[in-house]
Scaffold this active site. Structure first.
Site, PDB file in Angstrom:
ATOM      1  N   GLU A   1      -3.879  63.794  29.374  1.00 15.71           N
ATOM      2  CA  GLU A   1      -4.721  64.668  30.202  1.00 15.71           C
ATOM      3  C   GLU A   1      -4.708  66.106  29.693  1.00 15.71           C
ATOM      4  OE1 GLU A   1      -4.146  64.253  34.451  1.00 15.71           O
ATOM      5  OE2 GLU A   1      -4.957  66.253  34.810  1.00 15.71           O
TER       6      GLU A   1
ATOM      7  N   LYS B   1       0.929  64.085  42.643  1.00 12.14           N
ATOM      8  CA  LYS B   1       0.363  63.600  41.371  1.00 12.14           C
ATOM      9  C   LYS B   1       0.482  64.694  40.316  1.00 12.14           C
ATOM     10  CE  LYS B   1      -3.030  62.714  38.259  1.00 12.14           C
ATOM     11  NZ  LYS B   1      -3.484  63.584  37.170  1.00 12.14           N
TER      12      LYS B   1
ATOM     13  N   ASP C   1      11.441  54.871  31.693  1.00 14.15           N
ATOM     14  CA  ASP C   1      10.520  53.960  32.367  1.00 14.15           C
ATOM     15  C   ASP C   1       9.777  54.721  33.475  1.00 14.15           C
ATOM     16  OD1 ASP C   1       9.374  52.042  33.993  1.00 14.15           O
ATOM     17  OD2 ASP C   1      11.070  50.677  33.923  1.00 14.15           O
TER      18      ASP C   1
ATOM     19  N   HIS D   1      -9.090  74.003  33.706  1.00 16.16           N
ATOM     20  CA  HIS D   1      -9.186  72.606  33.303  1.00 16.16           C
ATOM     21  C   HIS D   1     -10.360  72.396  32.351  1.00 16.16           C
ATOM     22  CE1 HIS D   1      -8.496  68.353  33.612  1.00 16.16           C
ATOM     23  NE2 HIS D   1      -9.791  68.182  33.822  1.00 16.16           N
TER      24      HIS D   1
HETATM   25  C1  MEV Z   1      -4.682  67.038  38.285  1.00 14.05           C
HETATM   26  O1  MEV Z   1      -4.235  66.116  37.324  1.00 14.05           O
HETATM   27  C2  MEV Z   1      -3.540  67.482  39.164  1.00 14.05           C
HETATM   28  C3  MEV Z   1      -3.932  68.390  40.337  1.00 14.05           C
HETATM   29  O2  MEV Z   1      -4.938  67.756  41.140  1.00 14.05           O
HETATM   30  C4  MEV Z   1      -2.676  68.609  41.147  1.00 14.05           C
HETATM   31  C5  MEV Z   1      -2.904  69.347  42.464  1.00 14.05           C
HETATM   32  O3  MEV Z   1      -3.992  69.250  43.045  1.00 14.05           O
HETATM   33  O4  MEV Z   1      -1.912  69.964  42.915  1.00 14.05           O
HETATM   34  C6  MEV Z   1      -4.516  69.681  39.863  1.00 14.05           C
END
Ligand code: MEV
Length: 440
Positions: free
Chosen positions: A85, A279, A295, A392
């Site tokens: 990513e 995430k 793992d 991003h």
């Molecule tokens: C993207 O891979 C991760 C985010 O969505 C985490 C978040 O929203 O805190 C940017």
């Protein structure tokens, strides 16, 4: 329709490729060419990778990046990250630099306990089972001494074996709930071997336990397996600084700190946000776990279970502002290894561990927790300030340009252009098409 294949695993690699491309791809020659392009020209290295799993037909690359400048307990690390990513490594590096100038990350190991269970069915008197368990507990240990002796020499081994009555959750269900110290090994093989030996001893000894009736003698072991839920294999990582040092502009610093704390409060209160918040943490954690040959599925499963330990899924990070000090921290369960498994087999894993100064499992837990905290800080900081898309899309720009088939020259021109202009998927396509037209 394609017929089921018999004996696929016995086919040679070439034959496997031939079968898959002719049955499942529309252009078998191109598919074959692509699969082989990813083979390594060093046949020993290729063989090593072929043998990691079964039915290997090629390699699947992920980029390995470096996030430098991580000051952890006053020691400087460059952290290897394997991830597909865009913007994750950049964000980690940015957060590392930010906290480098503010004293760095501080970490503490809160526990290293690993868990395994023998799940079994017992039809009979629970009191008798307890007496039986007290009688065989030393035998469970002595009969697994061949498995445990090396680990014990190094200071690890079986910590505790408990009998747990689970009949209120499922009729006749009991377990041996066992805890282990596996030192620098993740310990899956060690734990599972111990558990399988415990299961044998349990069943055998029950057969000759004189207090048991015939039904009670037939303890039925259902399975013996480690648990990836390790709430006591726990690490804490933290950063802190005076609130007015959080931004260049002192006036905005309190506002920024408040927004960060609100964002964490929302992730603590609301599971939809908590999942995405966590995430982002796992973006950092998985990348280091993968680079160091650990793992990530085990870690993911354990971490998310931990995030719901109080009955509701919630944020893994927390933040506070007290007496003019902003604090941001994470507590996370991480069962990791720096010996055994892929760590001594995969050449890039070995190198990643060398880059990390050959950490012990405890040190790796601390580094990984820091990568998660840094990633979360960077993500939430962007979210509460510029929004996530600006950074991003800048990082994602090259992916879009590659998809469009841009030349190096075109990539360079458009990267410069998007330093000053907002990149969205359509604006990149438009700028690319305009550039092509200009040059036609
Ligand atoms: C993207 O891979 C991760 C985010 O969505 C985490 C978040 O929203 O805190 C940017």
């Amino acid at each position: 329709m394609t017929k089921p294949v018999q004996g696929f695993s016995k086919l040679t690699k070439e034959e496997k490729i031939e079968w898959i491309v002719s049955n499942y791809t529309h252009d078998s020659e191109s598919a074959k060419y692509l699969l082989k392009r990813y083979w390594n020209s060093d046949s020993d290295l290729q063989k090593l990778h072929d043998e990691f799993i079964e039915n290997t037909i090629t390699n699947y690359y992920l980029p390995l990046g470096i996030a430098p400048n991580f000051l952890i307990n006053n020691k400087l690390y460059a952290i290897p990250m394997a991830i597909e990513e865009s913007s994750v490594v950049a964000a980690a590096s940015k957060a590392a630099k930010f906290w480098l100038d503010r004293g760095g990350f501080k970490t503490t190991i809160l526990g290293t306990e690993k868990i395994g269970q023998v799940h079994f069915m017992f039809l009979g008197d629970t009191t008798k089972l307890k007496t039986f368990f007290n009688y065989i507990e030393p035998k469970l240990r002595s009969e697994s001494s061949d498995i445990t002796k090396n680990m014990e020499k190094r200071g690890g081994g079986i910590s505790k074996i408990e009998l747990r009555d689970k009949t209120s959750e499922l009729a006749n269900y009991y377990q041996l709930h066992c805890t282990f110290e596996t030192l620098d090994a993740m310990g899956a093989n060690f734990i599972n071997s111990c558990l399988e030996q415990f299961a044998k001893t349990l069943e055998q000894e029950a057969q000759s336990f004189s207090d048991f009736n015939e039904t009670e003698k037939n303890i039925e072991v259902v399975m013996s397996i480690l648990s990836n839920y390790v709430p006591n294999c726990l690490v804490r990582a933290e950063v802190s600084c005076p609130v007015d040092e959080l931004t260049d502009d002192e006036n905005n610093a309190t506002e920024f700190a408040k927004k960060m704390i609100q964002a964490i409060a929302i992730a603590k209160a609301e599971p939809h946000r908590a999942v995405t918040h966590n995430k982002g943490i796992m973006n950092g954690i998985d990348a280091v776990i993968l680079a160091t040959g650990n793992d990530f599925r085990a870690v993911e499963a354990g971490v998310h279970a931990y995030a719901s330990k109080d009955g509701k899924y919630t944020s893994l990070t927390d933040a506070s502002m007290e007496d003019g000090v902003f604090k941001f921290w994470i507590e996370i369960p991480l069962a990791l290894g720096t010996v055994g498994g892929l760590t001594s087999l995969h050449p890039l894993v070995k190198l990643a561990l060398e880059i990390l100064q050959k950490p012990s499992a405890k040190e790796l837990m601390q580094i990984v927790a820091v990568a998660g905290l840094a990633q979360n800080f960077a993500a939430v900081r962007s979210l509460v300030t510029t929004g996530i898309q600006e950074g991003h899309m800048k990082m994602h720009l090259l992916n879009i340009l590659n998809q469009l088939g841009a030349t190096d020259q075109e990539k360079s021109t458009l990267t410069k252009y998007f330093k000053k202009n907002t990149a969205t998927h359509s604006s990149v396509v438009e700028a690319f098409e305009n550039l092509r037209k200009e040059n036609d």
